[in-house]
Design a protein around this motif. Structure first.
Motif, mmCIF file in Angstrom:
data_model
loop_
_atom_site.group_PDB
_atom_site.id
_atom_site.type_symbol
_atom_site.label_atom_id
_atom_site.label_comp_id
_atom_site.label_asym_id
_atom_site.label_seq_id
_atom_site.Cartn_x
_atom_site.Cartn_y
_atom_site.Cartn_z
ATOM 1 N N ILE A 50 -67.341 34.230 -54.069
ATOM 2 C CA ILE A 50 -68.441 35.127 -53.673
ATOM 3 C C ILE A 50 -68.348 36.452 -54.416
ATOM 4 N N THR A 51 -67.150 36.985 -54.518
ATOM 5 C CA THR A 51 -66.965 38.261 -55.214
ATOM 6 C C THR A 51 -67.322 38.132 -56.691
ATOM 7 N N THR A 52 -66.941 37.005 -57.295
ATOM 8 C CA THR A 52 -67.247 36.793 -58.713
ATOM 9 C C THR A 52 -68.747 36.683 -58.951
ATOM 10 N N PHE A 58 -74.641 41.679 -60.096
ATOM 11 C CA PHE A 58 -74.813 43.125 -60.195
ATOM 12 C C PHE A 58 -74.828 43.615 -61.639
ATOM 13 N N THR A 59 -74.267 42.807 -62.549
ATOM 14 C CA THR A 59 -74.256 43.225 -63.959
ATOM 15 C C THR A 59 -75.567 42.889 -64.675
ATOM 16 N N VAL A 60 -76.420 42.080 -64.046
ATOM 17 C CA VAL A 60 -77.705 41.753 -64.667
ATOM 18 C C VAL A 60 -78.597 43.004 -64.646
ATOM 19 N N PRO A 61 -79.147 43.412 -65.773
ATOM 20 C CA PRO A 61 -80.016 44.591 -65.788
ATOM 21 C C PRO A 61 -81.189 44.419 -64.825
ATOM 22 N N SER A 62 -81.484 45.480 -64.089
ATOM 23 C CA SER A 62 -82.524 45.406 -63.061
ATOM 24 C C SER A 62 -83.887 45.037 -63.652
ATOM 25 N N SER A 93 -74.922 42.081 -53.338
ATOM 26 C CA SER A 93 -73.815 42.051 -54.302
ATOM 27 C C SER A 93 -72.939 43.289 -54.174
ATOM 28 N N LEU A 94 -73.582 44.419 -53.935
ATOM 29 C CA LEU A 94 -72.828 45.667 -53.817
ATOM 30 C C LEU A 94 -72.094 45.759 -52.484
#
Length: 243
Positions: A50-52, A58-62, A93-94
């Motif tokens: 889940i953390t991965t 979260f790293t995908v550009p908004s 994600s955050l």
């Protein structure tokens, strides 16, 4: 500032749009993160997975996520649901890592005492772990709220961004006052929502305020019930219980 005062009605409508585009994803993301945290917090492999996944999302550009959403969901490009779902994923994600960390911060002695008193794992999770994790969880939620308020403005690039539309319109018109009005209102909205979450966190954890005021004995969390009070007293006799 003159433009802001002269266009209060337009700014107010954009502020309302910005508000619900910010708040709804936080609520959805928080609920999802809590469920994942409470269910999988003690399962190492599931937690790692889940953390991965959360870190990857979260790293995908908004902006890229906003553009891809209509294809994935089959919605119209200007449908606000695209932004709501995308920001809900960001919020979850955050917050999921925050939920894991907040639950981990609950003292092991308290957890062991609760189990010794006959709390089932599910009951202990809800009545002991969760109430004691509220303070760090509220702090993490404040970060997520402010982040969401900022990310909503990116949606203005695809026509849905609340106050972010003041940026795109001001840039196209080469009108800095309009851009500055957007910055001021987003800052104010972020400050207000941050304060609201902080107050909610304080209301949900009255024992912390009482403890700071030197009255911890009369402010045991109601959600934890008398059992938790006895548990804490057992672990720490200085809290006023009989060991």
């Amino acid at each position: 500032m003159k433009w802001l005062l002269a266009n209060l009605e337009q700014v107010w409508e954009l502020t309302i749009e910005h508000l619900y585009l910010s708040v709804i994803p936080i609520v959805v993301g928080l609920v999802l993160a809590l469920v994942l945290g409470l269910v999988f917090g003690n399962r190492r492999r599931a937690r790692t997975l889940i953390t991965t996944v959360a870190s990857a999302v979260f790293t995908v550009p908004s902006l890229a996520l906003f553009v891809v959403m209509p294809t994935l969901l089959g919605t119209q490009i200007l449908d606000p649901i695209n932004v709501v779902i995308a920001l809900s994923l960001y919020s979850a994600s955050l917050l999921v890592r925050t939920v894991f960390d907040a639950l981990d911060a609950v003292p092991a002695d308290v957890l062991n005492s609760a189990e010794a008193m006959g709390y089932s794992p599910a009951r202990r999770r809800l009545l002991v772990d969760l109430p004691l994790a509220l303070a760090p969880l509220a702090a993490g939620t404040r970060v997520a709220v402010v982040t969401n308020v900022s990310l909503v403005s990116v949606g203005a690039v695809i026509g849905i961004g609340g106050l972010g539309q003041l940026f795109t319109s001001g840039y196209q018109r080469n009108y800095p006052d309009q851009i500055m009005a957007g910055i001021i209102m987003i800052l104010l909205l972020a400050l207000v929502l941050d304060r609201v979450v902080a107050v909610i966190g304080q209301l949900l954890t009255p024992w912390l305020s009482a403890k700071n005021a030197g009255d911890s004995a009369s402010a045991v969390p109601r959600g934890a019930g008398a059992g938790l009070a006895a548990t804490q007293a057992t672990v720490d006799p200085s809290l006023g219980g009989n060991k």
